[in-house]
Scaffold this motif. Structure first.
Motif, PDB file in Angstrom:
ATOM      1  N   ASP A  10       0.801  -1.229   0.000  1.00 31.06           N
ATOM      2  CA  ASP A  10       0.000   0.000   0.000  1.00 31.06           C
ATOM      3  C   ASP A  10       0.830   1.272   0.000  1.00 31.06           C
ATOM      4  O   ASP A  10       0.316   2.347  -0.301  1.00 31.06           O
ATOM      5  N   GLY A  11       2.080   1.161   0.410  1.00 33.95           N
ATOM      6  CA  GLY A  11       2.886   2.373   0.493  1.00 33.95           C
ATOM      7  C   GLY A  11       4.368   2.045   0.477  1.00 33.95           C
ATOM      8  O   GLY A  11       4.785   0.920   0.774  1.00 33.95           O
ATOM      9  N   LEU A  12       5.151   3.056   0.124  1.00 36.59           N
ATOM     10  CA  LEU A  12       6.610   2.937   0.114  1.00 36.59           C
ATOM     11  C   LEU A  12       7.170   4.098   0.909  1.00 36.59           C
ATOM     12  O   LEU A  12       6.598   5.196   0.887  1.00 36.59           O
ATOM     13  N   VAL A  13       8.278   3.865   1.593  1.00 34.41           N
ATOM     14  CA  VAL A  13       9.048   4.996   2.111  1.00 34.41           C
ATOM     15  C   VAL A  13      10.351   5.037   1.325  1.00 34.41           C
ATOM     16  O   VAL A  13      11.170   4.109   1.422  1.00 34.41           O
ATOM     17  N   VAL A  14      10.487   6.070   0.512  1.00 32.18           N
ATOM     18  CA  VAL A  14      11.734   6.290  -0.207  1.00 32.18           C
ATOM     19  C   VAL A  14      12.730   6.805   0.834  1.00 32.18           C
ATOM     20  O   VAL A  14      12.558   7.898   1.381  1.00 32.18           O
ATOM     21  N   SER A  15      13.716   5.992   1.123  1.00 35.65           N
ATOM     22  CA  SER A  15      14.547   6.265   2.301  1.00 35.65           C
ATOM     23  C   SER A  15      15.903   5.601   2.159  1.00 35.65           C
ATOM     24  O   SER A  15      15.998   4.486   1.650  1.00 35.65           O
ATOM     25  N   ASN A  16      16.944   6.280   2.618  1.00 38.71           N
ATOM     26  CA  ASN A  16      18.230   5.600   2.796  1.00 38.71           C
ATOM     27  C   ASN A  16      18.556   5.483   4.293  1.00 38.71           C
ATOM     28  O   ASN A  16      19.722   5.448   4.672  1.00 38.71           O
ATOM     29  N   HIS A  17      17.478   5.461   5.098  1.00 42.27           N
ATOM     30  CA  HIS A  17      17.640   5.237   6.538  1.00 42.27           C
ATOM     31  C   HIS A  17      18.419   6.394   7.182  1.00 42.27           C
ATOM     32  O   HIS A  17      19.202   6.205   8.105  1.00 42.27           O
ATOM     33  N   GLY A  18      18.219   7.599   6.634  1.00 44.78           N
ATOM     34  CA  GLY A  18      18.933   8.743   7.195  1.00 44.78           C
ATOM     35  C   GLY A  18      20.439   8.601   7.065  1.00 44.78           C
ATOM     36  O   GLY A  18      21.191   9.089   7.906  1.00 44.78           O
ATOM     37  N   GLY A  19      20.887   7.952   5.967  1.00 51.06           N
ATOM     38  CA  GLY A  19      22.331   7.812   5.747  1.00 51.06           C
ATOM     39  C   GLY A  19      22.991   6.830   6.698  1.00 51.06           C
ATOM     40  O   GLY A  19      24.214   6.875   6.883  1.00 51.06           O
ATOM     41  N   ARG A  20      22.214   5.920   7.282  1.00 48.55           N
ATOM     42  CA  ARG A  20      22.769   5.012   8.290  1.00 48.55           C
ATOM     43  C   ARG A  20      23.035   3.615   7.752  1.00 48.55           C
ATOM     44  O   ARG A  20      23.568   2.774   8.458  1.00 48.55           O
ATOM     45  N   GLN A  21      22.634   3.347   6.491  1.00 44.25           N
ATOM     46  CA  GLN A  21      22.837   2.004   5.954  1.00 44.25           C
ATOM     47  C   GLN A  21      23.932   2.035   4.867  1.00 44.25           C
ATOM     48  O   GLN A  21      25.086   2.122   5.195  1.00 44.25           O
ATOM     49  N   LEU A  22      23.567   1.949   3.584  1.00 41.21           N
ATOM     50  CA  LEU A  22      24.600   1.943   2.539  1.00 41.21           C
ATOM     51  C   LEU A  22      25.184   3.342   2.367  1.00 41.21           C
ATOM     52  O   LEU A  22      24.497   4.246   1.875  1.00 41.21           O
ATOM     53  N   ASP A  23      26.442   3.529   2.819  1.00 40.52           N
ATOM     54  CA  ASP A  23      27.057   4.826   2.562  1.00 40.52           C
ATOM     55  C   ASP A  23      27.380   4.895   1.075  1.00 40.52           C
ATOM     56  O   ASP A  23      27.950   3.956   0.508  1.00 40.52           O
ATOM     57  N   GLY A  24      26.971   6.004   0.448  1.00 42.32           N
ATOM     58  CA  GLY A  24      27.072   6.102  -1.007  1.00 42.32           C
ATOM     59  C   GLY A  24      25.728   5.929  -1.688  1.00 42.32           C
ATOM     60  O   GLY A  24      25.603   6.150  -2.888  1.00 42.32           O
ATOM     61  N   ALA A  25      24.720   5.535  -0.910  1.00 41.83           N
ATOM     62  CA  ALA A  25      23.376   5.402  -1.493  1.00 41.83           C
ATOM     63  C   ALA A  25      22.876   6.771  -1.943  1.00 41.83           C
ATOM     64  O   ALA A  25      23.244   7.811  -1.396  1.00 41.83           O
ATOM     65  N   VAL A  26      21.998   6.738  -2.925  1.00 45.05           N
ATOM     66  CA  VAL A  26      21.440   7.965  -3.495  1.00 45.05           C
ATOM     67  C   VAL A  26      20.600   8.698  -2.432  1.00 45.05           C
ATOM     68  O   VAL A  26      19.894   8.054  -1.645  1.00 45.05           O
ATOM     69  N   PRO A  27      20.685  10.031  -2.405  1.00 47.51           N
ATOM     70  CA  PRO A  27      19.784  10.772  -1.502  1.00 47.51           C
ATOM     71  C   PRO A  27      18.323  10.469  -1.843  1.00 47.51           C
ATOM     72  O   PRO A  27      17.963  10.387  -3.020  1.00 47.51           O
ATOM     73  N   SER A  28      17.504  10.317  -0.821  1.00 46.77           N
ATOM     74  CA  SER A  28      16.092   9.961  -1.046  1.00 46.77           C
ATOM     75  C   SER A  28      15.410  10.968  -1.960  1.00 46.77           C
ATOM     76  O   SER A  28      14.601  10.589  -2.811  1.00 46.77           O
ATOM     77  N   LEU A  29      15.722  12.244  -1.768  1.00 47.40           N
ATOM     78  CA  LEU A  29      15.027  13.273  -2.559  1.00 47.40           C
ATOM     79  C   LEU A  29      15.306  13.100  -4.054  1.00 47.40           C
ATOM     80  O   LEU A  29      14.438  13.351  -4.884  1.00 47.40           O
ATOM     81  N   LEU A  30      16.533  12.666  -4.384  1.00 47.11           N
ATOM     82  CA  LEU A  30      16.874  12.455  -5.803  1.00 47.11           C
ATOM     83  C   LEU A  30      16.222  11.193  -6.354  1.00 47.11           C
ATOM     84  O   LEU A  30      15.941  11.098  -7.546  1.00 47.11           O
ATOM     85  N   ALA A  31      15.987  10.221  -5.474  1.00 53.79           N
ATOM     86  CA  ALA A  31      15.370   8.961  -5.928  1.00 53.79           C
ATOM     87  C   ALA A  31      13.857   9.090  -6.092  1.00 53.79           C
ATOM     88  O   ALA A  31      13.233   8.317  -6.820  1.00 53.79           O
ATOM     89  N   LEU A  32      13.279  10.069  -5.412  1.00 58.34           N
ATOM     90  CA  LEU A  32      11.814  10.162  -5.329  1.00 58.34           C
ATOM     91  C   LEU A  32      11.093  10.311  -6.679  1.00 58.34           C
ATOM     92  O   LEU A  32      10.134   9.565  -6.937  1.00 58.34           O
ATOM     93  N   PRO A  33      11.493  11.248  -7.554  1.00 59.35           N
ATOM     94  CA  PRO A  33      10.667  11.476  -8.756  1.00 59.35           C
ATOM     95  C   PRO A  33      10.502  10.231  -9.622  1.00 59.35           C
ATOM     96  O   PRO A  33       9.399   9.947 -10.102  1.00 59.35           O
ATOM     97  N   ALA A  34      11.564   9.467  -9.817  1.00 57.45           N
ATOM     98  CA  ALA A  34      11.457   8.275 -10.685  1.00 57.45           C
ATOM     99  C   ALA A  34      10.545   7.229 -10.058  1.00 57.45           C
ATOM    100  O   ALA A  34       9.833   6.502 -10.761  1.00 57.45           O
ATOM    101  N   ILE A  35      10.556   7.167  -8.732  1.00 61.51           N
ATOM    102  CA  ILE A  35       9.685   6.188  -8.062  1.00 61.51           C
ATOM    103  C   ILE A  35       8.227   6.615  -8.194  1.00 61.51           C
ATOM    104  O   ILE A  35       7.357   5.804  -8.522  1.00 61.51           O
TER     105      ILE A  35
END
Ligand SMILES: Cc1cc2nc3c(=O)[nH]c(=O)nc-3n(C[C@H](O)[C@H](O)[C@H](O)COP(=O)(O)O)c2cc1C
Length: 369
Positions: free
Chosen positions: A250-275
């Motif tokens: 029913d829902g997604l949270v576009v998130s990189n866990h506040g930068g606490r998981q994969l360092d180097g992961a894309v910022p959530s805000l940049l990932a949001l539009p394509a999702i």
């Protein structure tokens, strides 16, 4: 409140001020545990840079003198498009812990997300009177996982938020340097006896209780198991978003866990539009990681989010002022959002989704420490 009165001085004036107050009262290793990210913290910092690079294009002459921040999140009415993010161990930062945060969220009219690793029993959080979401870690102890889902249903939680970006914890260098372990008074009491990690490092404890083999077939199983709205937290790729929707999420949270998981992961805000483009209106799309002002909430809405989860600033409010401190954080964010929406010519949350955005090339604001 009118937007005109919302521009008056508030105390605190910004969420950064609340962080400063929290830092002054917390033990350095506790501050580091909350503030820190994984690895070189490049994703932690990039989350903020992404917001700073995102420029809103205001609409004029729309006759907007007040903005209505009300919306619904996962079917729950909310005073603004914000919910409290799931965060473990609130009692680390203040003895009043999760109950204080859930009461403040209820009073502010925003949903509170209880974490699997909360330092307070779940049924105490359900009695705060507000809307409760439950965050689920996929535990090695499958019976306990099943118990948590059952508790969410029994306690009237409004959604189940399954975290999918933590097969194990990212390397949090600050915690490793500090030799940080969660003290007994903040233990995750909703885990079974013997699994609460007394004296273990946070990463070591997580590795011992979280099942890293979580996969799509498990998501399918949870989907069939519960009628609660199901949300996957930690999605950054449109292909994963599509697969989730196809499974009936029913829902997604576009998130990189506040930068606490994969360092180097894309910022959530940049990932949001394509999702959002990928899933359209098929499910709700929330965002977290780096939201620090009402303008940030508006940026996320303009890029297609249904709403945001707010993480660390809630704990800064709790640390510096208990329940009242959290109330201050949520009220400040709501009044900032109201001012930003009115100045942008967006009279309501739906209109905010139509605002234009331009991307700048540099970072201009205060970087998170
Ligand atoms: C101290 C702390 C504990 C957290 N614990 C959890 C958790 O138990 N489960 C989870 O899904 N996310 C957890 N998170 C991540 C938050 O839910 C959220 O994704 C992140 O904090 C959002 O970024 P922000 O802090 O920049 O707002 C935690 C974050 C922090 C800062």
């Amino acid at each position: 409140m009118t937007s005109g009165s919302a521009v008056l001085a508030t105390d605190p004036l910004t969420l950064a001020d609340v962080e400063d107050r929290a830092r002054a009262v917390l033990a350095p290793e506790v501050y580091d545990f909350v503030a820190g990210g994984s690895g070189g913290e490049s994703t932690l910092n990039a989350n903020r840079s992404a917001f700073d690079r995102c420029h809103l294009v205001p609409r004029v002459l729309s006759g907007v003198d007040t903005a209505d921040t009300r919306t619904t999140l996962l079917g729950v009415p909310a005073s603004m498009p914000v919910a409290v993010a799931p965060m473990a161990f609130h009692s680390l930062v203040h003895p009043d812990g999760e109950p204080a945060v859930s009461r403040a969220a209820a009073a502010a009219g925003v949903p509170f997300t209880a974490a699997t690793l909360a330092s307070c029993p779940l049924d105490e959080l359900a009695s705060a009177g507000g809307d409760l979401f439950l965050q689920l870690y996929w535990l090695r102890d499958r019976a306990r996982t099943e118990w948590l889902i059952g508790e969410a249903e029994r306690l009237g939680a409004r959604a189940l938020i399954l975290t999918v970006d933590v097969p194990f914890m990212g390397r949090r260098l600050r915690d490793l340097r500090n030799g940080f372990a969660v003290p007994a008074h903040a233990a995750p009491v909703n885990l079974a006896d013997g699994q609460r990690g007394g004296g273990q490092s946070v990463g070591g404890h997580a590795a011992s209780v979280i099942d890293p083999t979580l996969s799509w077939s498990d998501v399918d199983r949870v989907r069939r198991r519960t009628r609660l709205p199901l949300v996957l937290k930690g999605v950054l790729d449109p292909a994963d978003a599509r697969r989730a929707v196809d499974l009936g999420v029913d829902g997604l949270v576009v998130s990189n866990h506040g930068g606490r998981q994969l360092d180097g992961a894309v910022p959530s805000l940049l990932a949001l539009p394509a999702i959002r483009d990928e899933v359209g209106d098929a499910c709700e799309v929330l965002l977290d990681s780096g939201v620090r002002s009402g303008t940030d909430v508006l940026r996320a809405l303009a890029l297609g989010a249904s709403g945001v989860l707010l993480g660390r600033p809630v704990l800064w409010g709790l640390a510096s002022g208990g329940e009242q401190g959290v109330t201050g954080v949520l009220e400040l964010l709501r009044s900032e959002l109201e001012v930003s929406m009115a100045l942008a010519g967006a009279p309501n949350v739906a209109a905010a989704g139509w605002l234009g955005v331009r991307w700048g090339s540099g970072a201009y604001g205060r970087e998170e420490s």
